[in-house]
Scaffold this active site. Structure first.
Site, PDB file in Angstrom:
ATOM      1  CB  CYS A 181      -0.984  -0.017   1.163  1.00 16.36           C
ATOM      2  SG  CYS A 181      -2.393   1.088   0.886  1.00 16.36           S
ATOM      3  CG  HIS A 224      -3.763  -3.417   3.493  1.00 19.13           C
ATOM      4  ND1 HIS A 224      -2.519  -3.063   3.960  1.00 19.13           N
ATOM      5  CD2 HIS A 224      -4.372  -2.263   3.110  1.00 19.13           C
ATOM      6  CE1 HIS A 224      -2.385  -1.743   3.874  1.00 19.13           C
ATOM      7  NE2 HIS A 224      -3.484  -1.240   3.354  1.00 19.13           N
TER       8      HIS A 224
END
Length: 509
Positions: free
Chosen positions: A342, A428
């Site tokens: 991310c 994630h």
């Protein structure tokens, strides 16, 4: 059934990180194992550890873990208000799973009236569907300066008529004073909701503590429902706290199956988010995962992981100022593996452009991936599925940054980047996919020259998470007065509890 349907309890804490999240998870798991339908609830959470629910919203990671303890699929009702700090002074507000502006500590107070309706509505829905709802407070109910606009502690207890149990962390010291003082500073009407106490993280001889508990009851008129001992098996899904992401080894790594360890350095960014991504690696035998905050800790690392960030651009500046950026570049130049997730993935690219989400302008990334990022005002949330390194994978996405150009092969199908020893993804939870993680670990070990490292063939991250939830439930069942707590959940606190005398215990509204 030992509890009355639609009962509820609020677990408050003397401090942040007193053990509220763990105790709620343990109580939920204990009730679930007894066949009682139960749900967790946190009215207002402040955390950069979050996840995306199947109904498409963003909630605190701890509430997703607590839902798992109950055998439930996470939903936005479990955490209707989430604050995600982007700096020491401002936070993003997430309402019912969707980002809804930025606030300061002062400006947030102007919104709490409307948010209280959101919170109470969500709790009402849960109480209509489950026999028990175990609510988690936020911070401490003793923050009387915030009582008038409180959504998560005594304000919630008052609005929903909840009994309250206060948990204190004895490992910090001064727990008896903390418990007494928490009650003493409250108004008489708030005190009447405090049913009793739980002491957490106890090490030592219970006989030495017993006289103090007797005196605490004499002073407050309230029982201690139990003393939960310290357990070194509990480390997954930690809430945001200094202890959760401080320098040090994550978890309790088992010995390697081969004759070498694989050492993973996770850069502890100032605004680290979803630090739990590294936990799946720490479940593997022979994988030592350590959070680092200065360059020398990278020198003996085999793998460097750049995690997510709630403030990608300022954390990238910190990475450079601290000297860690040079360490990451040197690590990659030596052919050793670097993995970005991310915000960390975005930092590895060539350029980040933003028109007002975090700042206005463009900055250079580390240039390890052929990638350009533009921040969109609308946050992207998703629960995608796909294939990575030939293995089926699932994950979740929470990010403003959008890839507008990439010259690298994709890591997850066409998503992410795979440039040999430098890899990145917006997903994630990717490392929680067992088969993918095994293939990845084998590749990382080869790139790091750890030919003596052997990948375990059967590690199950989901099973390890469930096992830790059962440890929590075992601690609750073995060390708390479950019958007394069932009575509080069903019938509320003793109506004859005394008011604790204090110069501060005046009615405050």
């Amino acid at each position: 059934m030992p509890v009355t349907p639609h009962g509820a309890l609020l677990v408050a804490g003397t401090t942040s990180d007193a053990g509220k999240s763990a105790l709620v998870a343990g109580l939920c798991r204990s009730l679930h194992r007894r066949g009682i339908s139960v749900a967790p609830f946190k009215a207002q959470n402040m955390s950069n550890n979050s996840m995306v629910t199947p109904d498409g919203g963003e909630i605190g990671r701890a509430q997703a873990m607590q839902a798992h303890a109950c055998g439930l699929t996470p939903s936005v009702d479990l955490n209707p208000v989430l604050l995600k700090p982007g700096s020491d002074r401002t936070s993003q507000v997430v309402v019912r799973g969707r980002a809804d502006g930025q606030v300061s500590a002062l400006s947030y107070r102007t919104r709490t009236g409307a948010l209280k309706e959101v919170v109470v509505d969500a709790l009402t829905r849960l109480r209509s569907r489950y026999d028990v709802v175990v609510c988690e407070g936020a911070g401490s109910p003793a923050e009387i300066n915030l009582r008038a606009t409180d959504l998560a502690n005594m304000g919630l207890a008052e609005a929903a008529d909840l009994p309250v149990v206060v948990v204190g962390d004895i490992d910090r010291g001064g727990v008896l004073a903390h418990l007494f003082g928490t009650v003493a500073v409250l108004s008489p009407s708030d005190q009447a909701r405090i049913a009793g106490f739980v002491i957490n993280k106890f090490r030592g001889d219970p006989a030495l503590l017993a006289p103090g508990l007797d005196q605490l009851r004499a002073l407050t008129g309230r029982p201690t429902f139990g003393v939960v001992p310290w357990s070194d098996r509990l480390w997954l899904d930690a809430e945001d706290s200094l202890s959760a992401v401080a320098d040090g080894v994550l978890g309790r790594p088992g010995p390697p199956l081969g004759d070498q360890w694989l050492r993973v350095a996770v850069v502890r960014l100032p605004r680290i988010s979803n630090a739990t991504d590294a936990e799946a690696l720490a479940c593997e035998p022979g994988v030592a995962v350590r959070y680092v905050t200065e360059p020398s800790r990278l020198l003996d690392a085999d793998v460097v992981l750049l995690p997510g960030s709630k403030a990608t651009v300022s954390d990238l500046a910190w990475l450079r100022d601290s000297g860690l950026a040079d360490g990451v570049l040197a690590h990659a130049a030596a052919g050793k593996p670097v993995l970005g997730i991310c915000g960390g993935y975005q930092m590895l690219g060539r350029r980040i452009t933003d028109e007002g989400v975090e700042f206005t302008g463009s900055v250079d990334g580390l240039g390890l991936l052929d990638l350009e990022i533009v921040f969109d005002p609308e946050k992207h949330l998703g629960t995608p599925t796909g294939t990575a390194l030939g293995e089926p994978v699932t994950g979740y996405e929470i990010h403003h940054g959008r890839v507008v150009r990439s010259g690298d092969p994709g890591l997850v199908g066409d998503e992410g980047s795979d440039r040999g020893n430098v890899l990145g993804t917006h997903w994630h939870g990717l490392l929680e996919n067992d088969s993918f993680r095994r293939v990845l670990l084998g590749r990382l070990a080869d790139l790091a020259g750890r030919t003596g490292f052997a990948v375990a063939p059967d590690t199950s991250f989901a099973a390890e998470r469930t096992a830790q939830l059962d440890v929590l439930a075992d601690l609750v069942d073995g060390h708390l007065d479950i019958r007394a707590l069932d009575h509080v959940i069903s019938h509320g606190p003793d109506p004859d509890l005394p008011v604790v005398a204090s110069g501060l215990a005046e009615s405050r509204r």
